[in-house]
Design a protein around this motif. Structure first.
Motif, PDB file in Angstrom:
ATOM      1  N   ARG A  43      25.605  56.679  96.992  1.00 28.28           N
ATOM      2  CA  ARG A  43      26.048  57.994  97.456  1.00 28.28           C
ATOM      3  C   ARG A  43      26.310  57.992  98.958  1.00 28.28           C
ATOM      4  NH1 ARG A  43      25.972  63.265  95.702  1.00 28.28           N
ATOM      5  NH2 ARG A  43      26.751  64.585  97.385  1.00 28.28           N
ATOM      6  N   GLU A  44      25.455  57.334  99.715  1.00 30.54           N
ATOM      7  CA  GLU A  44      25.655  57.246 101.158  1.00 30.54           C
ATOM      8  C   GLU A  44      26.959  56.532 101.480  1.00 30.54           C
ATOM      9  OE1 GLU A  44      22.134  55.233 102.365  1.00 30.54           O
ATOM     10  OE2 GLU A  44      20.880  57.036 102.387  1.00 30.54           O
ATOM     11  N   LEU A  45      27.266  55.466 100.731  1.00 24.44           N
ATOM     12  CA  LEU A  45      28.502  54.724 100.947  1.00 24.44           C
ATOM     13  C   LEU A  45      29.727  55.534 100.528  1.00 24.44           C
ATOM     14  CD1 LEU A  45      27.292  51.226  99.681  1.00 24.44           C
ATOM     15  CD2 LEU A  45      27.780  51.862 102.053  1.00 24.44           C
ATOM     16  N   LEU A  46      29.596  56.272  99.431  1.00 23.65           N
ATOM     17  CA  LEU A  46      30.695  57.128  98.981  1.00 23.65           C
ATOM     18  C   LEU A  46      30.987  58.227  99.995  1.00 23.65           C
ATOM     19  CD1 LEU A  46      29.761  57.477  95.194  1.00 23.65           C
ATOM     20  CD2 LEU A  46      31.842  56.421  96.096  1.00 23.65           C
ATOM     21  N   ASP A  47      29.938  58.792 100.562  1.00 20.99           N
ATOM     22  CA  ASP A  47      30.113  59.848 101.566  1.00 20.99           C
ATOM     23  C   ASP A  47      30.830  59.323 102.812  1.00 20.99           C
ATOM     24  OD1 ASP A  47      28.927  61.699  99.935  1.00 20.99           O
ATOM     25  OD2 ASP A  47      26.970  61.646 100.914  1.00 20.99           O
ATOM     26  N   LYS A  48      30.688  58.037 103.055  1.00 19.73           N
ATOM     27  CA  LYS A  48      31.372  57.408 104.196  1.00 19.73           C
ATOM     28  C   LYS A  48      32.756  56.893 103.817  1.00 19.73           C
ATOM     29  CE  LYS A  48      27.042  55.862 106.331  1.00 19.73           C
ATOM     30  NZ  LYS A  48      26.222  54.670 106.698  1.00 19.73           N
ATOM     31  N   ARG A  49      33.179  57.208 102.567  1.00 19.25           N
ATOM     32  CA  ARG A  49      34.482  56.765 102.048  1.00 19.25           C
ATOM     33  C   ARG A  49      34.637  55.241 102.084  1.00 19.25           C
ATOM     34  NH1 ARG A  49      37.506  61.165 101.163  1.00 19.25           N
ATOM     35  NH2 ARG A  49      37.031  63.092 102.310  1.00 19.25           N
ATOM     36  N   THR A  50      33.559  54.550 101.759  1.00 18.17           N
ATOM     37  CA  THR A  50      33.575  53.096 101.720  1.00 18.17           C
ATOM     38  C   THR A  50      34.423  52.622 100.536  1.00 18.17           C
ATOM     39  OG1 THR A  50      31.322  53.099 102.612  1.00 18.17           O
ATOM     40  CG2 THR A  50      32.108  51.034 101.674  1.00 18.17           C
ATOM     41  N   ALA A  51      35.170  51.557 100.722  1.00 18.77           N
ATOM     42  CA  ALA A  51      36.028  51.010  99.669  1.00 18.77           C
ATOM     43  C   ALA A  51      35.197  50.502  98.504  1.00 18.77           C
ATOM     44  CB  ALA A  51      36.891  49.876 100.224  1.00 18.77           C
ATOM     45  N   ALA A  56      28.115  48.308  89.548  1.00 19.43           N
ATOM     46  CA  ALA A  56      28.389  49.117  90.739  1.00 19.43           C
ATOM     47  C   ALA A  56      29.158  50.382  90.355  1.00 19.43           C
ATOM     48  CB  ALA A  56      29.180  48.315  91.763  1.00 19.43           C
ATOM     49  N   TRP A  57      30.094  50.234  89.416  1.00 20.00           N
ATOM     50  CA  TRP A  57      30.836  51.405  88.936  1.00 20.00           C
ATOM     51  C   TRP A  57      29.882  52.390  88.281  1.00 20.00           C
ATOM     52  CZ3 TRP A  57      31.288  53.784  84.247  1.00 20.00           C
ATOM     53  CH2 TRP A  57      32.277  54.771  84.133  1.00 20.00           C
ATOM     54  N   ARG A  58      28.937  51.873  87.483  1.00 17.78           N
ATOM     55  CA  ARG A  58      27.976  52.734  86.789  1.00 17.78           C
ATOM     56  C   ARG A  58      27.134  53.511  87.789  1.00 17.78           C
ATOM     57  NH1 ARG A  58      25.299  55.881  84.762  1.00 17.78           N
ATOM     58  NH2 ARG A  58      24.215  55.887  82.751  1.00 17.78           N
ATOM     59  N   VAL A  59      26.650  52.842  88.806  1.00 21.44           N
ATOM     60  CA  VAL A  59      25.826  53.491  89.830  1.00 21.44           C
ATOM     61  C   VAL A  59      26.651  54.511  90.610  1.00 21.44           C
ATOM     62  CG1 VAL A  59      24.505  53.105  91.946  1.00 21.44           C
ATOM     63  CG2 VAL A  59      24.301  51.499  90.053  1.00 21.44           C
ATOM     64  N   SER A  60      27.855  54.126  91.012  1.00 23.23           N
ATOM     65  CA  SER A  60      28.706  55.018  91.804  1.00 23.23           C
ATOM     66  C   SER A  60      29.109  56.261  91.026  1.00 23.23           C
ATOM     67  CB  SER A  60      29.957  54.273  92.282  1.00 23.23           C
ATOM     68  OG  SER A  60      29.613  53.178  93.095  1.00 23.23           O
ATOM     69  N   ASP A  61      29.389  56.078  89.737  1.00 24.72           N
ATOM     70  CA  ASP A  61      29.771  57.212  88.897  1.00 24.72           C
ATOM     71  C   ASP A  61      28.647  58.234  88.821  1.00 24.72           C
ATOM     72  OD1 ASP A  61      31.711  58.418  86.946  1.00 24.72           O
ATOM     73  OD2 ASP A  61      30.007  58.138  85.592  1.00 24.72           O
ATOM     74  N   SER A  62      27.418  57.746  88.740  1.00 20.21           N
ATOM     75  CA  SER A  62      26.268  58.645  88.711  1.00 20.21           C
ATOM     76  C   SER A  62      26.065  59.295  90.080  1.00 20.21           C
ATOM     77  CB  SER A  62      25.009  57.864  88.311  1.00 20.21           C
ATOM     78  OG  SER A  62      23.875  58.702  88.296  1.00 20.21           O
ATOM     79  N   ALA A  63      26.235  58.503  91.134  1.00 18.60           N
ATOM     80  CA  ALA A  63      25.969  58.993  92.490  1.00 18.60           C
ATOM     81  C   ALA A  63      26.923  60.097  92.921  1.00 18.60           C
ATOM     82  CB  ALA A  63      26.046  57.827  93.479  1.00 18.60           C
ATOM     83  N   LYS A  64      28.197  59.977  92.573  1.00 17.78           N
ATOM     84  CA  LYS A  64      29.189  60.932  93.065  1.00 17.78           C
ATOM     85  C   LYS A  64      29.012  62.321  92.464  1.00 17.78           C
ATOM     86  CE  LYS A  64      32.862  59.717  89.758  1.00 17.78           C
ATOM     87  NZ  LYS A  64      34.165  59.035  89.614  1.00 17.78           N
ATOM     88  N   ARG A  65      28.272  62.429  91.346  1.00 16.43           N
ATOM     89  CA  ARG A  65      28.078  63.730  90.697  1.00 16.43           C
ATOM     90  C   ARG A  65      26.825  64.457  91.174  1.00 16.43           C
ATOM     91  NH1 ARG A  65      26.846  62.485  85.859  1.00 16.43           N
ATOM     92  NH2 ARG A  65      27.309  60.267  85.643  1.00 16.43           N
ATOM     93  N   LEU A  66      26.059  63.843  92.061  1.00 10.22           N
ATOM     94  CA  LEU A  66      24.800  64.447  92.511  1.00 10.22           C
ATOM     95  C   LEU A  66      25.041  65.594  93.496  1.00 10.22           C
ATOM     96  CD1 LEU A  66      22.666  61.244  93.203  1.00 10.22           C
ATOM     97  CD2 LEU A  66      22.445  62.798  91.258  1.00 10.22           C
ATOM     98  N   THR A  67      24.324  66.687  93.290  1.00 12.54           N
ATOM     99  CA  THR A  67      24.288  67.748  94.304  1.00 12.54           C
ATOM    100  C   THR A  67      23.292  67.337  95.381  1.00 12.54           C
ATOM    101  OG1 THR A  67      22.476  68.952  93.232  1.00 12.54           O
ATOM    102  CG2 THR A  67      24.733  69.458  92.497  1.00 12.54           C
TER     103      THR A  67
END
Length: 328
Positions: A253-261, A276-287
């Motif tokens: 989630r921290e990496l997604l918030d920084k718009r990391t590739a 990594a896709w599985r983790v990122s998919d879960s992370a991006k939906r977190l409030t």
């Protein structure tokens, strides 16, 4: 070249020139290679195919320059990558390879992207990486394979299958055959058949537990958690895996918030692309509230072993308490 594009072209017999096949998804990679080889008449295969264990430039070029015998094309299969001067010479040659030759460099696992030959093939759009399947791709793979063997399966059941078995195609293929045998020839592969026959991939089932609690589906989470423990998994081990997944999700989630590739996220997480896709998919939906709850749960999950060893709480109770911290 993208993996699925290559597979489609291979199935149509529309490949030409040279390709580098690499990546972690060895099962699909092997099957794709087999489908390419199958295009050559078996009676003439020995005369129209060369298999080279070493990538000597002279040997590769000589094999490629040989004309096919009573066929439109020949295959040269090289099971290693060229190095140094051989790499430079072959990288130049593949741009002028005869139309009558299909040259395949096939290696197990993922090629070193820093190698000069790998870079050259990627620049020519001739490197095909067989990445691990995402969950959506795995579900489609199950549906396709089920259709091929005449065993109906619903979209929901296919998703349940992947949730239990994970995304590795070899495991999916083997587990599907087990489920099909249990259901009987031509019969639908139901959730009941899947639950009774499919060997659970522990990491994916543990992730399912975490997802249920984060989404507030406590009853579903408890059911999945109890299923794990009834199958012999220890609460301490489950807690350790949940802690690792919670920490990975927070990091993603921290990496997604920084718009990391995407590729950089995979590298930093230190896991396979599919995971990594599985983790990122879960992370991006977190409030934000769920993110805080997950951080609190990660700390509590790290204490489960200590709580049991010191007699402060049973591991099962400490595990459930930690999971309830993510419910907001």
């Amino acid at each position: 070249m993208e993996r699925n594009e290559f597979i489609l072209a291979a199935n149509k017999g529309a490949l030409s020139g040279a390709y580098l096949l690499h990546g972690e998804e060895d099962f699909i990679k092997e099957n794709t290679l087999a489908s390419i080889i199958a295009l050559i008449d078996p009676a003439l295969r020995d005369l129209n195919m060369d298999v080279l264990e070493q990538a000597s430039a002279n040997d590769v070029i000589a094999a490629c320059e040989t004309l096919p015998f009573m066929a439109e094309r020949r295959i040269v299969l090289c099971r290693s990558l060229p190095k140094d001067d051989d790499a430079a010479k072959i990288a130049e040659y593949v741009q002028h390879i005869p139309d009558t030759t299909l040259l395949i460099f096939f290696i197990r696992g993922k090629a070193d992207g820093r190698a000069a030959f790998v870079k050259a093939m990627a620049k020519l759009n001739r490197a095909v990486e067989f990445c691990p399947l995402t969950e959506l791709e795995a579900k489609r793979y199950i549906q396709k394979q089920a259709k091929a063997i005449g065993a109906p399966i619903t979209d929901d059941a296919a998703g349940f299958f992947v949730a239990l078995a994970g995304t590795g195609s070899a495991a999916l293929y083997n587990e599907l055959n087990k489920a099909s045998d249990y259901a009987g020839a031509g019969n639908e592969i139901t959730k009941e058949a899947i639950a009774k026959t499919v060997t659970r991939e522990i990491d994916y089932v543990v992730f399912e537990v975490l997802d249920h609690f984060i989404a507030g589906r406590v009853a579903d989470g408890m059911k999945t958690l109890n299923g794990l423990m009834e199958n012999g998994e220890k609460a301490i081990m489950i807690a350790e895996r949940l802690r690792d997944k919670a920490k990975l999700t927070i990091q993603a989630r921290e990496l997604l918030d920084k718009r990391t590739a995407k590729d950089e996220i995979t590298r930093r997480l230190g896991v396979s692309p599919g995971y990594a896709w599985r983790v990122s998919d879960s992370a991006k939906r977190l409030t934000n509230a769920q993110l805080k709850g997950l951080a609190d749960a990660a700390l509590a999950l790290a204490e489960v072993t200590t709580m049991q060893l010191t007699g402060k709480a049973r591991a099962e109770d400490a595990l459930i308490h930690a999971l309830m911290l993510v419910v907001v």
